[in-house]
Design an enzyme around this catalytic site. Structure first.
Site, short mmCIF file in Angstrom:
data_model
loop_
_atom_site.label_atom_id
_atom_site.label_comp_id
_atom_site.label_asym_id
_atom_site.label_seq_id
_atom_site.Cartn_x
_atom_site.Cartn_y
_atom_site.Cartn_z
N GLY B 47 0.79 -1.23 0.00
CA GLY B 47 0.00 0.00 0.00
C GLY B 47 0.83 1.28 0.00
N CYS B 130 -7.54 -1.12 5.88
CA CYS B 130 -6.45 -1.54 6.76
C CYS B 130 -6.83 -1.34 8.22
CB CYS B 130 -5.16 -0.78 6.48
SG CYS B 130 -3.85 -1.34 7.58
N ILE B 192 -11.08 -10.38 0.60
CA ILE B 192 -11.16 -9.43 1.70
C ILE B 192 -9.78 -9.00 2.18
CG2 ILE B 192 -13.35 -10.30 2.58
CD1 ILE B 192 -11.84 -11.99 4.62
N GLY B 244 -8.01 -14.26 0.63
CA GLY B 244 -8.18 -14.72 2.00
C GLY B 244 -7.86 -16.18 2.19
C1 FMN Z 1 1.97 -8.47 6.55
C2 FMN Z 1 0.75 -8.05 5.77
C3 FMN Z 1 0.69 -6.77 5.22
C4 FMN Z 1 -0.42 -6.35 4.49
N1 FMN Z 1 -0.43 -5.10 3.93
C5 FMN Z 1 -1.49 -4.72 3.15
C6 FMN Z 1 -1.50 -3.46 2.48
O1 FMN Z 1 -0.54 -2.69 2.52
N2 FMN Z 1 -2.61 -3.12 1.75
C7 FMN Z 1 -3.69 -3.97 1.64
O2 FMN Z 1 -4.66 -3.62 0.97
N3 FMN Z 1 -3.68 -5.18 2.24
C8 FMN Z 1 -2.62 -5.57 2.99
N4 FMN Z 1 -2.63 -6.82 3.58
C9 FMN Z 1 -3.79 -7.71 3.39
C10 FMN Z 1 -3.55 -8.73 2.29
O3 FMN Z 1 -3.34 -8.12 1.04
C11 FMN Z 1 -4.72 -9.72 2.18
O4 FMN Z 1 -5.87 -9.00 1.89
C12 FMN Z 1 -4.93 -10.50 3.47
O5 FMN Z 1 -3.71 -10.88 4.03
C13 FMN Z 1 -5.81 -11.74 3.28
O6 FMN Z 1 -5.23 -12.67 2.39
P1 FMN Z 1 -4.36 -13.93 2.85
O7 FMN Z 1 -5.15 -14.66 3.89
O8 FMN Z 1 -4.12 -14.72 1.62
O9 FMN Z 1 -3.10 -13.38 3.43
C14 FMN Z 1 -1.51 -7.24 4.32
C15 FMN Z 1 -1.44 -8.53 4.86
C16 FMN Z 1 -0.34 -8.95 5.58
C17 FMN Z 1 -0.31 -10.34 6.13
#
Ligand code: FMN
Ligand code: FAD
Ligand code: FES
Lengths: 257, 304
Positions: B47, B130, B192, B244
Site C-alpha cells: 500500500g 487496513c 477481503i 483470503g
Molecule cells: C503483513 C501483511 C501486510 C499487508 N499489507 C497490506 C496493504 O498494505 N494493503 C492492503 O490492501 N492489504 C494488505 N494486507 C492484506 C492482504 O493483502 C490480504 O488481503 C490479506 O492478508 C488476506 O489474504 P491472505 O489470507 O491470503 O493473506 C496485508 C497482509 C499482511 C499479512
C-alpha cells in the site's frame, strides 16, 4: 530447496542437532546466513503456518546442520522428523559476518545463539585467525558442542548461572578481563547478553558484530515484520529489516530500546 | 502456458488469474531472486501513500492457529520514491502491476491516485480496509457514507486506469459496501482484507503485538472470505477479486465457484515463496483434468 534429513539428534531435553543433505545449499551458505525451514511434514497442515528461521550451524561435505532449542509448535514438530525424510527450506538468507584480516577474535555466545558461531569459528580457523570462545548458559544443559568448538578455538571460557559447568556467573565477566586482546568480537545470543557485550566492545573501541533474532514471517524482506533500529553515520535512527539487512549488525549502532 | 487461465478484468489482460496480494509481496522485486515473476498473473504492491510512512512499533507480527496477526501499519516509501525507485524494476517483468494505495484523508487518496494514474501501471487498488492505522484506513471502509465519498472523489480524477476497491471484512453486512463502492464508480472489488484480531501472552499478560490488535490473515480466514465473495457476487455486477487464506489450487477453485474473477495470494507467499507459481501450474492441470476450457467458466457456479 529440499534436502534429506540424515540425522536429527537429541542432545538433551531441550536441544536438537539436525543434519541435512543439500549440495546446493552448502555451496551457497556463508557464516552468518540463516534459512526459513518448513517444520511440518505434510502440505495440508497449516498449523503452525509459517516457516521458522534458523542459523547455519555448520557445513561439511554436502551437508549442513541446524542446532535448535524446543520452544513451541514448530520446533517440536522438527524434533519429530525421522532420519531419511525430506525437508523443505529456503536458500541461505540474510547478510553474513564480515572480516577485515583480524588476527585475534572473540566469539561470544549464549544458549542456542551458539549455533551460527560454530560455522564462523571453523571458517576463521581455516583462515588462520586465532579464535577464543566465550560461552554462557543458564544451566549445564545449555552448554553444547564443546568438543566441536575445541577443534577451532584456542581458548574456551564457559559460564553458567548455577556454576555447575564452567565458572559461575555471566559470560561478560571473563570477556571483560581479556577483552584488550581482541581485534574483533562476534556475538549471538539473548538480547541482554548482546547489549552488554556491545557496551564492553564500544568502551574498548573494538569492532563488534552481533547476529539478531527477530520474529519473522517471510524472511525475504517483504512483510516488514522484523525491523531493527540502527543508527546511521549521521547518528539518525533508521529501520532495517533483520532478514535482509541483517541478521548480522554492527553492535555499536543498534538501538536497544 | 495454455489459454485456459487467461483472463480479462476491466479491459486488462492477465496471463493467469493469480495475483500476489498487497503487503505480502513487498514491491515485487524482493521475490525476483527466488521466483520468476513473469509467471505470475499480476502483482499488487505494498500500500502506497503520498508520503513515506514508517509504520507501527515492533513487535508487529504473531502467528496464530492456521493464521497470523500483523500490525505493520502500512509502512511504505511514498508515491514519488515508489515511481522512481521501485516501479522501473518491476516493469521489467511480464506481469500486470496493480498499485494498492491509501490516504489519511480523502484529499490524500485523490492525490495519490492522480499521481499513479499518470504512470504505466495496469490497475489501481484502493485500500479502505487496513485495520492497523488510526487515521483513515479502516474508517473509510466501515462507514458506507465515507466509502461512497472516498471512492467517488477518487474516481473523478482517475482518467486512465481501472479502479479496484478493496473491501474490509470488519463490517456486519459486506453487501452494503459492495453496492456502495459500485455506485460510487468502482470498476472492480477485491475482498477481503484482514480481519481484526488479537492475541495475548498469558505469561506476561500483554498482547503479543505492540498495536494490541492486528489483522488476521491466512487459512484461518478462508471460510469468511468465501462467504463474503459469495454474498458480493449476488449483489454487484462488477468483477470480484477473491482474497483470503488461499494456499493451493483447490482454494482458488472454491473462490471462483463463490463468484471470483481472479484471486490474490497473500500470507501463503510467506509460507513458501514459490507457492503462487505452483498454484498456476496446479490450476492448469485441474482445468485440463476437468475438461474446463476457461477458468472464468467457473465464476459463481456454486450450486446453492
Ligand atoms: C503483513 C501483511 C501486510 C499487508 N499489507 C497490506 C496493504 O498494505 N494493503 C492492503 O490492501 N492489504 C494488505 N494486507 C492484506 C492482504 O493483502 C490480504 O488481503 C490479506 O492478508 C488476506 O489474504 P491472505 O489470507 O491470503 O493473506 C496485508 C497482509 C499482511 C499479512
Ligand atoms: C535469524 C534467526 C536465526 C535463528 N537461529 C536459530 C537457531 O539456529 N536455533 C534455534 O533454536 N533458534 C533459532 N532462531 C529462533 C527460532 O526461529 C525460534 O525459536 C523458532 O521459530 C520458534 O518456533 P516454535 O514454533 O517452536 O515456537 P512458537 O512460539 O510456537 O512460534 C510462534 C511464532 O513466533 C515466532 N518466534 C517465536 N520465537 C521466536 C524467536 N525467538 N525468533 C524468531 N521467531 C520466533 C515463530 O517463528 C512463530 O512464527 C533464530 C531466529 C532468527 C530470526
Ligand atoms: S521477515 Fe518479512 S521482512 Fe523480514
Amino acid at each position: 530447496m529440499k534436502g534429506k534429513v540424515v540425522n536429527n539428534l537429541m542432545l538433551n531435553d531441550k536441544y536438537y542437532l539436525m543434519e541435512i543433505e543439500s549440495e546446493d545449499f552448502v555451496n551457497k551458505a556463508k557464516p552468518g546466513h540463516f534459512m526459513m525451514v518448513k517444520a511440518q511434514q505434510y502440505d495440508y497442515l497449516y498449523d503452525p503456518l509459517l516457516r521458522r528461521p534458523f542459523g547455519v550451524c555448520d557445513i561439511e561435505r554436502g551437508r549442513f546442520k541446524i542446532l535448535y532449542v524446543l520452544i513451541g509448535k514448530g520446533t517440536n514438530l522438527l524434533s519429530q522428523i525421522k532420519t531419511g525424510s525430506q525437508i523443505e527450506f529456503s536458500e541461505p538468507l540474510g547478510n553474513t559476518f564480515k572480516f577485515n584480516n583480524e588476527k585475534t577474535v572473540a566469539l561470544v555466545g549464549g544458549g542456542v545463539g551458539i549455533a551460527p558461531l560454530l560455522f564462523l569459528a571453523k571458517y576463521l580457523h581455516n583462515q588462520d585467525v586465532l579464535v577464543d570462545l566465550y560461552y554462557g548458559g543458564k544451566t549445564e544443559d545449555d552448554i553444547l558442542l564443546i568438543d566441536e568448538f575445541k577443534k577451532y578455538c584456542q581458548h574456551i571460557e564457559v559460564t553458567t548461572e548455577n556454576g555447575k559447568v564452567g565458572k559461575k556467573g555471566i559470560v561478560t565477566s571473563p570477556l571483560s578481563e581479556n577483552i584488550k586482546k581482541y581485534e574483533k568480537i562476534y556475538a549471538c545470543g539473548p538480547k541482554r547478553m548482546l547489549q552488554a557485550t556491545s557496551t564492553l566492545a564500544i568502551n574498548h573501541n573494538i569492532p563488534i558484530e552481533v547476529s539478531l533474532d527477530e520474529r519473522m514471517a517471510c524472511g525475504m524482506g517483504a512483510c516488514l515484520g522484523c525491523l531493527v533500529y540502527v543508527k546511521n553515520d549521521q547518528g539518525e535512527i533508521e529501520q532495517k529489516r533483520c532478514c535482509v539487512e541483517g541478521p548480522v549488525f554492527d553492535g555499536a549502532r543498534i538501538v536497544w530500546e | 502456458m495454455s489459454k485456459s487461465l487467461e483472463i480479462e478484468i476491466c479491459g486488462v489482460k492477465f496471463n493467469n488469474p493469480i495475483i500476489t496480494a498487497s503487503g505480502t509481496f513487498g514491491y515485487g522485486i524482493e521475490y525476483a531472486r527466488f521466483i520468476d515473476l513473469n509467471k505470475l498473473g499480476g502483482v499488487s504492491v505494498k500500500g502506497i501513500s503520498l508520503n513515506e510512512t514508517t509504520g507501527n512499533k515492533m513487535p508487529r507480527i504473531m502467528e496464530t492457529n492456521a493464521g497470523m496477526l500483523n500490525a505493520i501499519g502500512l509502512q511504505n516509501v511514498g508515491v514519488e520514491k515508489f515511481i522512481k525507485e521501485k516501479l522501473p524494476l518491476l516493469k521489467k517483468y511480464d506481469t500486470r502491476i496493480i498499485v494498492n494505495f491509501w490516504g489519511k484523508s480523502i484529499e490524500e487518496y485523490v492525490e495519490v491516485a492522480r499521481i499513479l494514474d499518470e504512470t504505466d501501471i495496469d490497475m489501481l487498488e484502493m485500500n479502505i480496509s487496513c485495520p492497523n492505522i488510526k487515521e483513515g484506513g479502516i474508517a473509510f471502509g466501515t462507514d458506507p457514507k465515507m466509502t461512497y465519498s472516498v471512492v467517488y472523489e477518487t474516481k473523478k480524477v482517475i482518467k486512465n486506469k481501472p479502479l479496484i476497491v478493496k473491501l474490509s471484512p470488519n463490517v456486519t453486512d459486506i453487501k452494503l459496501f459492495g453496492k456502495v463502492a459500485q455506485e460510487a464508480g468502482a470498476d472492480a472489488i477485491s475482498a477481503i482484507n484482514t480481519l481484526l484480531g488479537m492475541a495475548i501472552n498469558i505469561e506476561t499478560k500483554k498482547p503479543y503485538i505492540s498495536n494490541i490488535t492486528g489483522g488476521l490473515s491466512g487459512p484461518a480466514i478462508k471460510p469468511v472470505a468465501i462467504r463474503m465473495v459469495y454474498e458480493l457476487y449476488k449483489t454487484v455486477s462488477i468483477p470480484i477479486i477473491g482474497i483470503g487464506g488461499i494456499m493451493n489450487y483447490k482454494d482458488v477453485v472454491e473462490f471462483y465457484l463463490a463468484g471470483a474473477s481472479a484471486v490474490q495470494i497473500g500470507t501463503a507467499n510467506f509460507v513458501n515463496p514459490e507457492i503462487s507459481i505452483k498454484i498456476v501450474t496446479e490450476l492448469e492441470d485441474y482445468l485440463k483434468s476437468k475438461k474446463v476450457d476457461k477458468i472464468t467458466d467457473l465464476t459463481g457456479k456454486v450450486i446453492a
